[in-house]
Scaffold this motif. Sequence first.
Motif, mmCIF file in Angstrom:
data_model
loop_
_atom_site.group_PDB
_atom_site.id
_atom_site.type_symbol
_atom_site.label_atom_id
_atom_site.label_comp_id
_atom_site.label_asym_id
_atom_site.label_seq_id
_atom_site.Cartn_x
_atom_site.Cartn_y
_atom_site.Cartn_z
ATOM 1 N N PHE A 47 0.826 -1.206 0.000
ATOM 2 C CA PHE A 47 0.000 0.000 0.000
ATOM 3 C C PHE A 47 0.863 1.260 0.000
ATOM 4 O O PHE A 47 0.542 2.231 -0.680
ATOM 5 C CB PHE A 47 -0.960 0.011 1.195
ATOM 6 N N CYS A 78 -1.401 5.751 4.047
ATOM 7 C CA CYS A 78 -1.382 4.382 4.572
ATOM 8 C C CYS A 78 -1.974 4.333 5.981
ATOM 9 O O CYS A 78 -2.679 3.382 6.324
ATOM 10 C CB CYS A 78 0.051 3.859 4.610
ATOM 11 N N ARG A 85 -6.718 -2.242 6.381
ATOM 12 C CA ARG A 85 -5.521 -3.067 6.215
ATOM 13 C C ARG A 85 -5.495 -4.202 7.235
ATOM 14 O O ARG A 85 -5.127 -5.331 6.912
ATOM 15 C CB ARG A 85 -4.261 -2.215 6.373
#
Length: 113
Positions: A47, A78, A85
């Motif tokens: 990412f 991020c 995530r």
Amino acid sequence: MTPNPDLTPTPPASLKPKPKLMERLQEFITRYGMLAIAVHWGLFTLFLLGFMLLIRAGFKVESAAGAAGTFAGAYLACQAIKIPRFALTFAVTPLIDRLIQRIRQKKQPPPVP
């Protein structure tokens, strides 16, 4: 109108209550350990690099991250998607574990009678 106690459904005694979130996390870490950490850091790196490429390609970031460097902007982006995530880590790690187990089983020679 009060519900009739004889008609209210009761859960079967054989069903266990769902474990708490912390218990599930501990079980996940115990089961997958370093694989889960490696998957998480791998996703983070993917990412981060993806956001860096987007910023370099001209994707406009309308915030303080847009004025910062490419790495800083990508890092902040991020961090903005940290929870998805983690969810992706929890979803993908068991699949990767099964894939690794399948590959290991194929590499083992068949038993000799």
